[in-house]
Structure formats: C-alpha cells, structure tokens
Design a protein around this motif. Structure first.
Motif, mmCIF file in Angstrom:
data_model
loop_
_atom_site.group_PDB
_atom_site.id
_atom_site.type_symbol
_atom_site.label_atom_id
_atom_site.label_comp_id
_atom_site.label_asym_id
_atom_site.label_seq_id
_atom_site.Cartn_x
_atom_site.Cartn_y
_atom_site.Cartn_z
ATOM 1 N N UNK A 180 0.811 -1.211 -0.150
ATOM 2 C CA UNK A 180 -0.016 0.133 -0.037
ATOM 3 C C UNK A 180 0.755 1.310 0.004
ATOM 4 N N UNK A 181 0.366 2.459 -0.324
ATOM 5 C CA UNK A 181 1.080 3.702 -0.299
ATOM 6 C C UNK A 181 -0.045 4.623 0.381
ATOM 7 N N UNK A 182 0.504 5.401 1.163
ATOM 8 C CA UNK A 182 -0.209 6.469 1.738
ATOM 9 C C UNK A 182 -0.518 7.741 0.967
ATOM 10 N N UNK A 183 -1.845 7.825 0.525
ATOM 11 C CA UNK A 183 -2.022 9.085 -0.275
ATOM 12 C C UNK A 183 -3.268 9.759 0.509
ATOM 13 N N UNK A 184 -3.017 10.973 0.942
ATOM 14 C CA UNK A 184 -3.778 11.976 1.807
ATOM 15 C C UNK A 184 -4.012 10.948 3.114
ATOM 16 N N UNK A 185 -5.275 11.016 3.514
ATOM 17 C CA UNK A 185 -5.652 9.977 4.751
ATOM 18 C C UNK A 185 -6.131 8.706 4.517
ATOM 19 N N UNK A 186 -5.629 7.964 3.401
ATOM 20 C CA UNK A 186 -5.965 6.833 2.952
ATOM 21 C C UNK A 186 -4.595 5.895 2.557
ATOM 22 N N UNK A 187 -4.809 4.394 2.819
ATOM 23 C CA UNK A 187 -3.916 3.571 2.412
ATOM 24 C C UNK A 187 -4.270 3.021 1.108
ATOM 25 N N UNK A 188 -3.783 3.220 0.089
ATOM 26 C CA UNK A 188 -4.220 2.620 -1.310
ATOM 27 C C UNK A 188 -3.254 1.696 -1.694
ATOM 28 N N UNK A 189 -4.009 0.460 -1.889
ATOM 29 C CA UNK A 189 -3.766 -0.603 -2.600
ATOM 30 C C UNK A 189 -2.805 -0.504 -3.985
ATOM 31 N N UNK A 190 -1.675 -0.881 -3.975
ATOM 32 C CA UNK A 190 -0.890 -0.952 -5.429
ATOM 33 C C UNK A 190 -1.383 -1.813 -6.158
ATOM 34 N N UNK A 191 -1.653 -1.293 -7.480
ATOM 35 C CA UNK A 191 -2.270 -2.175 -8.635
ATOM 36 C C UNK A 191 -1.723 -3.540 -8.611
ATOM 37 N N UNK A 192 -2.521 -4.697 -8.910
ATOM 38 C CA UNK A 192 -2.071 -5.797 -9.258
ATOM 39 C C UNK A 192 -1.187 -6.117 -10.420
ATOM 40 N N UNK A 193 -1.360 -5.425 -11.341
ATOM 41 C CA UNK A 193 -0.484 -5.413 -12.675
ATOM 42 C C UNK A 193 0.755 -4.400 -12.474
ATOM 43 N N UNK A 206 14.129 17.267 4.149
ATOM 44 C CA UNK A 206 13.652 18.887 4.052
ATOM 45 C C UNK A 206 12.279 18.423 3.364
ATOM 46 N N UNK A 207 12.060 17.461 2.372
ATOM 47 C CA UNK A 207 10.746 17.277 1.775
ATOM 48 C C UNK A 207 9.896 16.394 2.062
ATOM 49 N N UNK A 208 10.482 15.776 3.075
ATOM 50 C CA UNK A 208 9.510 14.554 3.571
ATOM 51 C C UNK A 208 8.113 15.050 3.951
ATOM 52 N N UNK A 209 7.081 14.376 3.433
ATOM 53 C CA UNK A 209 5.747 14.812 4.047
ATOM 54 C C UNK A 209 5.047 15.603 3.089
ATOM 55 N N UNK A 210 5.651 16.185 2.065
ATOM 56 C CA UNK A 210 5.137 17.055 0.847
ATOM 57 C C UNK A 210 4.494 16.031 -0.366
ATOM 58 N N UNK A 211 3.413 16.550 -0.722
ATOM 59 C CA UNK A 211 2.604 16.086 -1.626
ATOM 60 C C UNK A 211 3.258 15.641 -3.045
ATOM 61 N N UNK A 212 4.128 16.507 -3.342
ATOM 62 C CA UNK A 212 4.878 16.469 -4.378
ATOM 63 C C UNK A 212 6.102 15.643 -4.578
ATOM 64 N N UNK A 213 6.384 14.839 -3.218
ATOM 65 C CA UNK A 213 7.629 14.221 -3.130
ATOM 66 C C UNK A 213 7.501 12.952 -2.467
ATOM 67 N N UNK A 214 8.263 11.994 -3.000
ATOM 68 C CA UNK A 214 8.597 10.473 -2.499
ATOM 69 C C UNK A 214 9.852 10.047 -2.250
#
Length: 464
Positions: free
Chosen positions: A231-244, A436-444
């Motif tokens: 899973x990946x955190x997007x906003x306030x949700x844990x989103x399941x990664x695509x099966x493919x 420095x960028x940890x937690x920003x929406x544009x960063x991973x």
C-alpha cells in the motif's frame, strides 16, 4: 544543556535551540560554538542558525576559506559564499569582528589571539597544522566558559575530544537529520483490514493505527498471517497498489523496494523523487527505464536529461581529457551507458550506443554535467541527477530552482559512498533533500537495500 544527538555511535549537534545570552558581551553561562572550515563549506549560510549561542570563527578558518575560494567546484563556491557573509557582517558592525557582534539571536566573533599553543605542544600536536590551531582556539574559549568544537572532520573531533573538549558534528539547519527515512515499513494487522483493503482498494489511515506515522507517499506492507498487501499513503488513505506490476521499458521490478520506487517514478503528480541505496540495488536503471518509458513511449515529457557531478572515485583526479565536450563527458556518463545496456534486448553495448545516439539526435536525451545547470530553465523534462550524494546542499538549491512546469526530477545516490570532501552521510544533498521534503505531496522517497546486480556485487556491498 547543549542539544546533542547520537547518530550511529557518533555525537552530533543540532543547530537550533541553543542556550545562552544575546548581547555583544559573552556571558559566562553562554555556550560558545567554535566552528572549523568544514562546517562553513557544508553550510555557508549557517551563521544565524545557532540560536543564542556565541559563534566563534578562528582566524585560521578564514585563512583556509581564502585558500579554497579559487576552486571552480562546489567547495570554492561555498568558500566564497562564507567569506562574503563574514565580510558583510564585518562592514555592518563597524569594520571589525575581533569583538562579539550580534548575529540573529546570538553573537559572532573572529578569534585571533586565543590559541593555547602550550596545550597543543604538551599533547604532541604540531602548532603549524591548521586543524590543531583551530583546536587551540577552542581550548582558549573553553577556559572562559562552556565550549563545543563543531566540525565535520572526524579526525579533528577525535583530537579535540582527546584534549578535553566537547566535540560534535554539524547538522544543517534544514534536513540531514540523525535518522533518514527509508520510505516504507512493515505493519502487522488483522485479516479484516486486509479483506477490506482488497475489496475497496483502500482503507482509511485510522483503520491501521501504526500507519499514522507514515509520511505522504510512503509505503506500507500490511501483513496478516499468510496474507499481505502493498500500500501507499495518499492523503488520509492507504491505497492498494495495482495488481499489474508496471514494467517500464521492459524492466520488471525484482523486489518490493523496486516496486515502490517505480510507483513514484511513474506517477506524474510526484515532481521530486529521491532513491537512496547501496551499489547494485537498481537506483539508476529504474530511473532511466521510467524516464525512457515516459519520454519515448508515453510522450509525457519531451526529453530525458541526465546530470552527474564530476567527482572521481577516491578523488584521484584523472586530469585533462582529450576531445570535445561530448568526449570529455563520456567517461563520467559510463554508468548511464551501462544502465541503457541492461535495458536493451540483448544487453548489447553496441545497441545501447546506437539508442543513445538516436535519442540524442531526436532531442529526447541529453547527458550533461551538473556544472552546466546554472542559468537553465528545465521545462517538460524528466531529469535524473545521478550520484547526488556527492553534491553540496548549496548545489541542491541551484538544481531545484531550475525546475519548470511539467518537469520531474529524480535524485539517485548512495549516501554510504561519498567521494566529495567536506560531505558526510547527513549533510550531502541527497540526505538534506530527503529530510527537508519529507511529507510533501509532490515528493516521494525510497531506500533500496537488496542488491540485484550480481552475487559478487551483493557480497561486496555486504561484507566490504
């Protein structure tokens, strides 16, 4: 008390919340911070980042900065920046820094006559060595009050501590923390959550209590017995990664960390990505594969622009190289060539060279040195900054301010293999940016640990 931290068995000193007075007369209870040249090279704008402490710059440090200022690289630029900052403070405070002058909430002073030569000689240290004179200046300050010797030079810290000084490593004000994030974690949960996740494609972050500590775009492996989910955190949700599983340019991820990295590399909403990891974990090849896929196949970006710092392994200078600019850069870009070789159908060097020439002729690929970035504006490009651990934090700012609309920039590197002087695992560009960028929406960010290059490479990375 001075704010000290421990990092891998080493004491480090954060540059905030410093105790002490804030007048031009140093109070005996004020902590005195003596900095050496390596601190000002790594962070030339640090003068106001020590809170209310009394910052002491030995005159020897000014001499060393003067000897470095003519260098054409990042070290020379940092030396010039530090000297200009000191000069501006001198002019603004009556023409001399021999006495403490206010800087931010604290003070700054150039130490001239306080070197304790007799103590250096007593401990067998050569007074003519600049590092020893800096330690001697710190000993002079220690006779007046609480003093910390701040340096990124391990040998200097060892000698200073041997002479009874409190010695610490410098951490930049922003980023470069003691613990760098890895970008993913393992979480044990109940089977109900896993079932819900697969049924709905995502769950609220509140349903997985440990996941609340995840930053935006960080990943979690949720486990319940034999069941698991990526899973990946997007906003306030844990989103399941695509099966493919994505396979950019035919490259299939070999482990979960590479899968996480590809999720970030192929997401157009994430403009800045950092990949840290030891040799052979696939950082560069993942970035190049994702770049080629999105430029050539998807045409999401107009060009792949690859930049590398010109820092030789072991700092053994190869001297002047013959030929034009392309021929001079060719040895430095061999790692990129090797990555493209691995992406060809037959792992052929000839096929890779032909592909590079074809893409270059079409304006879809450029291989350049970081040296040529100043003044540029990069629009609608997929930019790869390789070996970013060898870049100064000041260069990081130069790079990021070049990024225009529709551009994605990926920094790759190994913070355990640093060839540039004055840089360590916590103050290089890759580590500073990650924190420095940890937690920003544009960063991973993802740290890759599993070596996939070969059994020999894996053993070397683990045992040597």
């Amino acid at each position: 008390m001075t704010d000290l931290h421990t990092n891998a068995g080493e004491t480090t000193l954060a540059t905030d919340d410093w105790p002490g007075g804030d007048t031009t007369t140093i109070d005996p209870t004020t902590t005195r911070i003596v900095v050496d040249t390596s601190v000002l090279i790594a962070d030339p704008h640090c003068f106001e980042s020590f809170g209310t402490s009394a910052l002491i710059v030995p005159l020897t440090v000014v001499e060393e900065l003067d000897s470095l200022k003519t260098r054409p690289d990042d070290v020379g630029r940092a030396a010039r920046t530090a000297l200009r900052a000191i000069e501006e403070l001198r002019v603004a405070n009556g023409g001399s820094l021999a006495e403490p002058v206010p800087v931010g909430d604290g003070t700054l002073q150039i130490e001239i006559n306080g070197i304790q030569k007799h103590l250096l000689i007593e401990h067998g240290l050569d007074v003519g060595v600049p590092d020893n004179r800096i330690i001697g200046a710190a000993l002079g300050q220690a006779a007046k009050g609480s003093t910390v010797m701040l340096s990124n030079d391990a040998a200097l810290r060892i000698k200073a501590a041997h002479l009874g000084l409190e010695a610490a490593a410098h951490e930049p004000t922003r980023g470069g923390g003691a613990e760098r994030p890895v970008g993913w974690s393992m979480i044990d949960i109940g089977y109900e959550v896993v079932d819900c996740l697969y049924a709905a494609g995502g769950v609220d972050i509140g349903a997985v209590e440990p996941a609340a500590a995840l930053n935006e775009n960080e990943f979690a492996v949720l486990r319940s017995g034999s069941q698991s989910a990526l899973t990946r955190r997007v906003g306030n949700e844990l989103v399941l990664l695509a099966h493919n599983v994505p396979e950019p340019w035919g490259l299939r991820p070999r482990n979960k960390e590479q899968r996480f990295a590809l999720e970030l590399l192929l997401d157009p909403e994430i403009a800045v990505v950092t990949l840290d990891g030891r040799a052979g974990t696939g950082k560069t090849i993942l970035a190049i594969a994702a770049a080629l896929e999105q430029v050539v196949e998807q045409q999401r970006y107009e060009r792949v622009a690859v930049y590398r710092p010109l820092v030789p392994v072991g700092r053994a200078d190869v001297g002047f190289l013959p030929g034009g600019l392309e021929e001079k850069l060719d040895p430095w870009m061999s790692a990129i060539h090797d990555a493209i070789v691995a992406l060809t159908d037959r792992n052929s060097s000839h096929d890779a060279r032909r592909l590079i020439e074809e893409l270059t002729a079409r304006g879809q690929l450029s291989l350049e040195s970081v040296t040529f970035l100043r003044g540029r504006s990069l629009q609608h490009q997929f930019v790869v900054i390789d070996e970013a651990q060898n870049l100064e934090p000041t260069t990081l700012r130069t790079i990021l301010t070049r990024i225009g609309d529709g551009t994605k920039v990926v920094f790759t590197g190994d913070t355990s293999q640093i060839d540039a002087p004055y840089l360590g695992e916590s103050n290089n560009a890759l580590a500073v940016l990650t924190n420095a960028f940890g937690g920003q929406r544009c960063f991973g960010h993802v740290t890759l640990n599993a070596c996939e290059r070969s059994d020999v490479a894996s053993l070397a990375a683990e045992l040597l």
